[in-house]
Design an enzyme around this catalytic site. Structure first.
Site: not given
Ligand code: DGL
Length: 267
Positions: A74, A185
């Protein structure tokens, strides 16, 4: 025979599966334990402190599960917490992900690159330092896309809502001159086809699953921690609903999955 030590991989939800997929491809003999922190998604709209506390909790859980390495799959959590996690677990391999600014700066001919990521990543000091270090001469256009995260979390990988959400931001950055797009992302590689349809076939869409997997392999080799033979596995856990995770993992990765709920103390 004792079960081999797993590699712990986590994200706020489903996005980190794009990294887990690359790790499974690069290290097919490893046992992977993926935690989707779905009870706390999205990280991108939370405070740094919140994301850091979740990183501490989940990394402690991986230690409890005897993980030999932790992959923060992440960008938002890496920006908020990677230094913290390395200090907290000095004996462990701790690997994060960050937007592919360096390769983008090498690839751009126009001198303009577009970056899609979360609000948290784009506002972070770590991201500002990365841009300053790797692309000081390049014009960087930033676009937070929290709605893209929500689409992936709902398993909406096609259809009018997705096309509408992707169309305007991608077109805008292309028209402003961006000739390389960074998917900063880990949810966004799952929208690759929709983004490409607007961006055009010649525009590189850069994500970091494969390089992160190679770096992990290198780190395991260096410490002689690679699983010897054995057949790998991808075990799924979530702080949210296991049936939803199993279904959506099947949709995103192909195949059949089971998922369990992470024990209460770690939710
Ligand atoms: N997949 C995450 C990232 O790479 C975070 C998405 C979110 O929870 O907002 O930044």
């Amino acid at each position: 025979m004792p079960s081999p030590q797993p590699i712990g991989i986590y994200d706020s939800g489903l996005g980190g599966l794009s990294v887990a997929r690359a790790i499974r491809d690069a290290l097919p003999g490893e046992r992977l334990l993926y935690v989707a922190d779905s009870a706390h998604v999205p990280y991108g709209e939370k405070t740094t402190d919140y994301v850091r506390r979740r990183a501490e909790t989940i990394s402690d859980y991986f230690v409890e599960r005897d993980a030999k390495a932790i992959v923060v799959a992440c960008n938002t959590a890496t920006a908020a917490a990677i230094a913290d996690l390395r200090a907290r677990h000095p004996g462990l391999i701790v690997i994060g992900v960050e937007p592919a600014i360096k390769p983008a700066a090498h690839l751009t001919a126009s001198g303009v690159i577009g970056v899609f990521a979360t609000t948290g990543t784009l506002a972070s000091r770590k991201f500002a330092a990365l841009v300053q270090r790797e692309a000081p001469e390049v014009r960087i256009l930033l676009r937070p896309c929290p709605e893209w995260v929500a689409l992936v979390e709902r398993g909406e990988l096609e259809g009018p809502a997705l096309r509408a959400a992707v169309e305007a931001p991608v077109r805008e950055l292309r028209e402003a001159g961006a000739d390389v797009l960074v998917l900063g992302c880990t949810h966004f590689p799952f929208l690759d086809a929709a983004i490409r349809a607007v961006a055009g076939p010649s525009v590189p869409l850069l994500e970091t699953g494969a390089p992160v997997a190679r770096w992990l392999r290198h780190q395991l080799q260096e410490r002689d921690l690679q699983a010897d033979g054995g057949c790998g596995a991808l075990e799924l856990e979530t702080t949210g609903d296991p049936a939803t995770l199993a279904r959506l993992a099947g949709l995103l990765l192909g195949g059949d999955f089971q998922a369990a709920q992470t024990p209460p103390a770690w939710r």
